[in-house]
Design a protein around this motif. Structure first.
Motif: not given
Length: 297
Positions: A94-98, A156-165, A263-266, A275-281
């Motif tokens: 899985v190629r994950l960008a962030a 299907g996307a999920v929130t994995v965290g929040e931060d602030r400035y 912060l949204i994982f999508s 299916p690999l992305v679906q497994a990770l999520i």
């Protein structure tokens, strides 16, 4: 016309790794194999796709074909992963960008959890600025991404965290002990701005206070940006998820009013998710974890 996946992988790798030798290393094949794949692809299409000298680069047509090559490879990989899942053998990459701050503050735990849950899935991480991430998802350069305050959140996307400035100040700054500061409070100091990532957001904050605002410096490397603050060259505004990157003589002070980021994982919005992305999520618990400037999560 018989264009092969191997040829398309070679084209993408030559572009991404800026050369035949680096592409060969990434693909695990010989340099001559990469060169042969490109040459036969050009012969098949009756067009030059790669400029060899003075520096390796795609031609205008090569650049035009690149998104289609990425999309084709992404779909082919998803096809193979779907068949593997049906056979009970979920494996692949899985190629994950962030963004860089997410890579520093959030990804280590996620990667460790995924490695334990899915040892046969490899996650390759690509750092990028916020605007790039959606483009990479759309053109198939990435299979998934952690997006910051996206305009559109795919199903299907999920929130994995929040931060602030937060403002980043030296410990000896007059406002360092304040409970919070405003953007206007900081305008008396030289303002250092990230040249990418959150730079546009931060610039907008200061221009809302002063339309003539011009940063003292735009710094493209986050470590350099924070070290500039540590050296007393100015102050900056930075996401609290990056608190672990601070120099020992600096601290974060929350901005008021608070400006939070989700912060949204999508996966991509324009094609089915691998299916690999679906497994990770499926292994990520939807979270409202908050990364605070005091170091608590």
């Amino acid at each position: 016309m018989a264009v092969t996946l191997a040829q398309l992988r070679a084209l993408v790798a030559v572009h991404d790794f800026e050369g035949f030798a680096a592409a060969a290393d990434e693909m695990g094949v010989s340099q001559s194999a990469v060169s042969h794949a490109i040459t036969t692809l050009e012969a098949e299409l009756e067009a030059t796709l790669v400029i060899r000298r003075p520096a390796i680069a795609l031609t205008a047509l090569g650049s035009e074909l690149l998104p289609y090559a990425r999309s084709t490879l992404s779909s082919a990989d998803a096809l193979v992963a779907t068949a593997a899942r049906a056979a009970g053998n979920l494996t692949g990459t899985v190629r994950l960008a962030a963004p860089s701050t997410v890579c520093f503050g959030l990804l280590p735990k996620l990667l460790a959890d995924w490695q334990q849950a899915f040892p046969a899935i490899t996650v390759s991480v690509f750092e990028g600025d916020d605007p790039e991430l959606v483009e990479w998802l759309d053109d198939g350069a990435a299979d998934a991404a952690i997006l910051v305050n996206p305009n559109h959140v795919p199903a299907g996307a999920v929130t994995v965290g929040e931060d602030r400035y937060c403002a980043v100040l030296r410990d000896d700054h007059p406002l360092a002990a304040a409970e919070s500061v405003t953007a206007r409070d900081l305008l008396d100091d030289p303002i250092l701005i990230s040249g990418g990532g959150c730079g546009s957001d931060v610039t907008a904050m200061f221009r809302a206070e002063d339309q003539r605002f011009v940063p003292a410096q735009r710094v493209y490397d986050n470590a350099a940006l924070l070290n500039f603050v540590a050296a007393g060259l100015g102050v900056t505004v930075f996401p609290s998820i990056g608190m672990g990157m601070l120099a020992a003589n600096t601290r974060m002070v929350p901005l008021a009013p608070a400006k939070e980021r989700k912060l949204i994982f999508s996966g991509p919005s324009n094609r089915p998710w691998s299916p690999l992305v679906q497994a990770l999520i499926s292994n990520v618990t939807p979270s409202s974890a908050k990364f605070h400037e005091d170091g608590d999560e």
